[in-house]
Design an enzyme around this catalytic site. Structure first.
Site, PDB file in Angstrom:
ATOM      1  N   ALA A 577       0.848  -1.199   0.000  1.00  0.00           N
ATOM      2  CA  ALA A 577       0.000   0.000   0.000  1.00  0.00           C
ATOM      3  C   ALA A 577       0.881   1.246   0.000  1.00  0.00           C
ATOM      4  O   ALA A 577       0.609   2.238  -0.685  1.00  0.00           O
ATOM      5  CB  ALA A 577      -0.910  -0.008   1.219  1.00  0.00           C
ATOM      6  N   TYR A 578       1.964   1.192   0.756  1.00  0.00           N
ATOM      7  CA  TYR A 578       2.903   2.314   0.839  1.00  0.00           C
ATOM      8  C   TYR A 578       3.595   2.528  -0.504  1.00  0.00           C
ATOM      9  O   TYR A 578       3.574   3.624  -1.071  1.00  0.00           O
ATOM     10  CB  TYR A 578       3.933   2.005   1.941  1.00  0.00           C
ATOM     11  CG  TYR A 578       4.937   3.099   2.184  1.00  0.00           C
ATOM     12  CD1 TYR A 578       4.547   4.334   2.692  1.00  0.00           C
ATOM     13  CD2 TYR A 578       6.305   2.884   1.933  1.00  0.00           C
ATOM     14  CE1 TYR A 578       5.482   5.326   2.931  1.00  0.00           C
ATOM     15  CE2 TYR A 578       7.246   3.878   2.171  1.00  0.00           C
ATOM     16  CZ  TYR A 578       6.830   5.101   2.677  1.00  0.00           C
ATOM     17  OH  TYR A 578       7.750   6.087   2.919  1.00  0.00           O
ATOM     18  N   SER A 579       4.196   1.454  -1.034  1.00  0.00           N
ATOM     19  CA  SER A 579       4.992   1.596  -2.258  1.00  0.00           C
ATOM     20  C   SER A 579       4.132   2.042  -3.438  1.00  0.00           C
ATOM     21  O   SER A 579       4.542   2.881  -4.240  1.00  0.00           O
ATOM     22  CB  SER A 579       5.682   0.272  -2.588  1.00  0.00           C
ATOM     23  OG  SER A 579       6.534  -0.091  -1.530  1.00  0.00           O
ATOM     24  N   SER A 581       1.169   3.697  -3.387  1.00  0.00           N
ATOM     25  CA  SER A 581       0.656   5.072  -3.251  1.00  0.00           C
ATOM     26  C   SER A 581       1.778   6.089  -3.392  1.00  0.00           C
ATOM     27  O   SER A 581       1.584   7.177  -3.944  1.00  0.00           O
ATOM     28  CB  SER A 581      -0.074   5.237  -1.916  1.00  0.00           C
ATOM     29  OG  SER A 581       0.773   4.871  -0.837  1.00  0.00           O
ATOM     30  N   LYS A 582       2.991   5.753  -2.928  1.00  0.00           N
ATOM     31  CA  LYS A 582       4.113   6.682  -3.061  1.00  0.00           C
ATOM     32  C   LYS A 582       4.593   6.743  -4.519  1.00  0.00           C
ATOM     33  O   LYS A 582       5.072   7.791  -4.974  1.00  0.00           O
ATOM     34  CB  LYS A 582       5.271   6.265  -2.140  1.00  0.00           C
ATOM     35  CG  LYS A 582       4.976   6.361  -0.653  1.00  0.00           C
ATOM     36  CD  LYS A 582       4.781   7.785  -0.154  1.00  0.00           C
ATOM     37  CE  LYS A 582       6.088   8.482   0.135  1.00  0.00           C
ATOM     38  NZ  LYS A 582       5.842   9.841   0.720  1.00  0.00           N
TER      39      LYS A 582
END
Ligand code: ZN
Length: 688
Positions: A577-579, A581-582
């Site tokens: 989710a982090y990778s 969205s970033k």
């Protein structure tokens, strides 16, 4: 005006301390002096460097402020050296300054006030000088002579307007020689001098004479500005108009150098700008020459039929600034003398005070404090105009005297003594997620380089703490705390409205706020996935869109810096989710670079890795999860990351702040669409 002298305060004091005390009493009353105006002195017997008794004068040093005086801000001069000057016929400003430098009893002390000779030529132990609003209101009057006679009878000498210097000092000295019974000197378009056998009587005489002026004014008529001409907009409409119009105005007055704006719609300002005679009165001129240094000779008065309409206001701003610059240039050319070898090039021709009837006043300055000083002074200009109108008809300096005041070589020389401006001076930056970690380090770094910083974060208290730290370190007005959630369209919009009002615009956006949910794709809850997209993607979109709109309205370019992550070029497991969205954030940054290059707006990305210090991203849960993923004990996690990079370096928030400073500043003026790692060197994360 109240006599605030308190004998119990001075019981243990020596004469210099009493002078400090008296100076502060005068300085603390803004209706007497503002921001560096006025001066005070004492004459006592002192021992010189050879231990001889000599008559000495302690006088306020040039550039200090009466309300905050301390002993070392008073230079000491030998009166035996000064008094023979009274025999001279004339003396240039430059010669006078050089001569007084030689009269200093203590090497290295501050330069004495420009009004030193005037104090010296008054044969009294203590002298006090202010620019009291009430006294100036009496002198700035068509009928000044008669009015002053009515108020003071034969108590005071009245001296026509002359710039401070030898001539004025001699004139005052001669007046006192002729009539030693005078209790004060009123200087037309300038202020009041009083004296006494000690500091207390100089002060009390001052207050007494100012009170007489105040009483006379309060007996005058009340409808001083001719009554209202129009109703001001209501407070919400005023604030909306101010926010909408400010960036265009900031762009227009920043064509030479960026300026910071301050908006003011206080009742006194609204009464004046919405009045029948406000426009005519505002064009007459400043209350005193030292006000004009901050406010310029005239404000810009905007004529707008519908002040609530942004289009109309923007057009009026463009026309108004063009007109103002034309008139200023004409005035400069008409009064500067071609033969004068000292001729100074034209100063910045833009207004410092902009009045929009029905809405409010903007003041401009090199920083928030300068804009505030100008606003404070204009409040007193309004007050002086009102008082003068209530007993007669307001007048001001002639156009030539105003020119000579603004282009006075001594004043211009003072400007050259100012320290060089810092790299981000005059700039405004907004930073998201700035209450801690990387965002906080960036906020402190940009502020230390001179930027004004809007500190935003969901953590309201953290925001306020960081803003307070910046103000304590860098000065008043240098930060505002604007709590907001980057994922909330409404909160983002409101925070940017505040920035428009607080500083008039924006030059730098650092889009930093982010979250890092943990979990493999097949175990992530849709809610966590969505939250990551909301903050790490949509959050950047919302703040960037607001920032770009302001920058385009200003028309002066800008810099957007996005805090990405090493995970964009080199994603890791369980961090989907982090990778994802970033990665979208970084693509957003690149699209912004493509769309806005034509407007001089740059967009770049900094990719940090493994910044633990002060970070909320690295929760206990994430630390544990990452330690498990890498197969190391959690307490060895930082060491693991350190050993993983090429430089074997621990990476700190300050390292990221340094890269952001570079991308925010003009040093990277030719760089956009770039990605800069700050990770100690991680081979698989090299941008390519
Ligand atoms: Zn003065």
């Amino acid at each position: 005006m109240r006599n605030r002298w308190d004998d119990s305060q001075i019981r243990e004091m020596d004469e210099l301390d009493k002078l400090v005390y008296m100076s502060r009493l005068i300085g603390e009353d803004p209706s007497l002096v503002l921001w560096g105006g006025g001066n005070t002195s004492i004459k006592i017997t002192e021992r010189d460097f050879r231990d001889r008794e000599v008559p000495a004068m302690w006088i306020k040093g040039s550039g200090s402020d009466l309300k905050s005086m301390v002993r070392r801000q008073f230079p000491r001069l030998n009166l035996d050296d000064i008094l023979p000057l009274f025999q001279r016929e004339d003396m240039s400003d430059e010669d006078m300054v050089a001569y007084l430098e030689s009269c200093l009893m203590d090497p290295g002390s501050p330069r004495p006030s420009i009004e030193t000779l005037l104090h010296a030529f008054l044969p009294f132990m203590s002298v006090a000088h202010s620019h009291a609003d009430a006294v100036v209101a009496l002198t700035n009057n068509h009928d000044a002579e008669a009015v002053l006679k009515r108020v003071y009878g034969d108590e005071v000498a009245v001296v026509e307007y002359l710039r401070p210097g030898f001539k004025l000092s001699k004139l005052v000295g001669l007046a006192l020689k002729q009539t030693p019974s005078f209790r004060g000197v009123v200087l037309v378009n300038h202020g009041l001098f009083t004296w006494g056998d000690d500091t207390k009587s100089a002060y009390e005489q001052h207050i007494e004479l100012v009170c007489k002026a105040e009483e006379y004014i309060s007996s005058g008529s009340k409808k001083v500005f001719g009554g209202p001409r129009q109703q001001p907009l209501d407070s919400r409409q005023r604030r909306r108009t101010a926010a909408a119009a400010a960036p265009a105005l900031r762009g227009l007055v920043s064509q030479n150098r960026p300026m910071v704006l301050r908006f003011d719609d206080s009742p006194e300002v609204l009464e004046f700008i919405s009045s029948e005679h406000g426009q005519r009165l505002s064009a007459i001129g400043p209350a005193t020459p030292d006000h004009l240094i901050h406010t310029k000779r005239k404000p810009l008065w905007l004529e707008v039929s519908d002040p609530g309409n942004t289009q109309t206001v923007s057009q009026a701003l463009r026309d108004g600034i063009t007109r103002y610059v034309d008139e200023y240039s004409q005035w400069y050319r008409a009064h500067t003398s071609e033969e004068n070898p000292m001729k100074h090039p034209m100063l910045d021709p833009y207004p410092r005070v902009v009045l929009l009837p029905g809405v409010g006043m903007w003041t401009t300055g090199k920083d928030a404090l300068a804009a505030q000083i100008t606003a404070d002074i204009y409040h007193h200009t309004i007050n002086v105009i009102g008082s003068a109108q209530s007993v007669g008809d307001y007048t001001s300096l002639t156009a030539q005297d105003a020119y000579d005041a603004e282009y006075w070589p001594l004043e211009l020389y003072k400007l050259t003594l100012a320290p060089p401006e810092k790299e981000l001076a005059r700039r405004v930056a907004l930073i998201t997620g700035a209450a801690n970690g990387i965002g906080k380090a960036i906020a402190l770094r940009l502020a230390a380089e001179g930027a004004h910083v809007a500190v935003t974060d969901v953590d309201a208290e953290g925001c306020r703490d960081v803003a307070a730290d910046i103000i304590a370190a860098n000065g008043p007005g240098r930060a505002v705390a604007l709590p907001m959630d980057v994922a909330s369209e409404q909160q983002v919009s409101e925070a940017f409205q505040e920035v428009r009002r607080a500083y008039g615009g924006l030059d730098i956006l650092v889009s930093n706020a982010g979250i890092a949910p943990v979990g493999a794709i097949d175990s992530l809850s849709p809610a966590d996935w969505q939250r990551a997209l909301d903050i790490n993607t949509t959050g950047h979109f919302l703040v960037a869109a607001e920032a770009i709109r302001i920058m385009k309205e200003q028309g002066t370019g800008g810099s957007l810096v996005f805090i990405g992550t090493k995970n964009v070029p080199a994603p890791g497991a369980d961090f989907g989710a982090y990778s994802v969205s970033k990665a979208a954030e970084v693509q957003l940054a690149r699209v912004i670079a493509i769309e806005n290059g034509q407007f001089g707006i740059r967009s770049n990305v900094v990719n940090p890795d493994a910044i633990f210090q002060g970070s909320r991203l690295w929760s206990e849960e994430i630390r544990q999860e990452r330690a498990n993923a890498h197969g190391v004990p959690v307490e060895k996690l930082e060491e693991f990351y350190q050993q993983r990079n090429l430089l074997k370096a621990q990476v700190y928030a300050e390292d990221v702040a340094e890269a952001v400073l570079f991308l925010a500043s003009d040093r990277s003026a030719k760089t956009t669409g770039a990605m800069m790692p700050v990770d100690g060197g991680v081979r698989e994360a090299f941008p390519r």
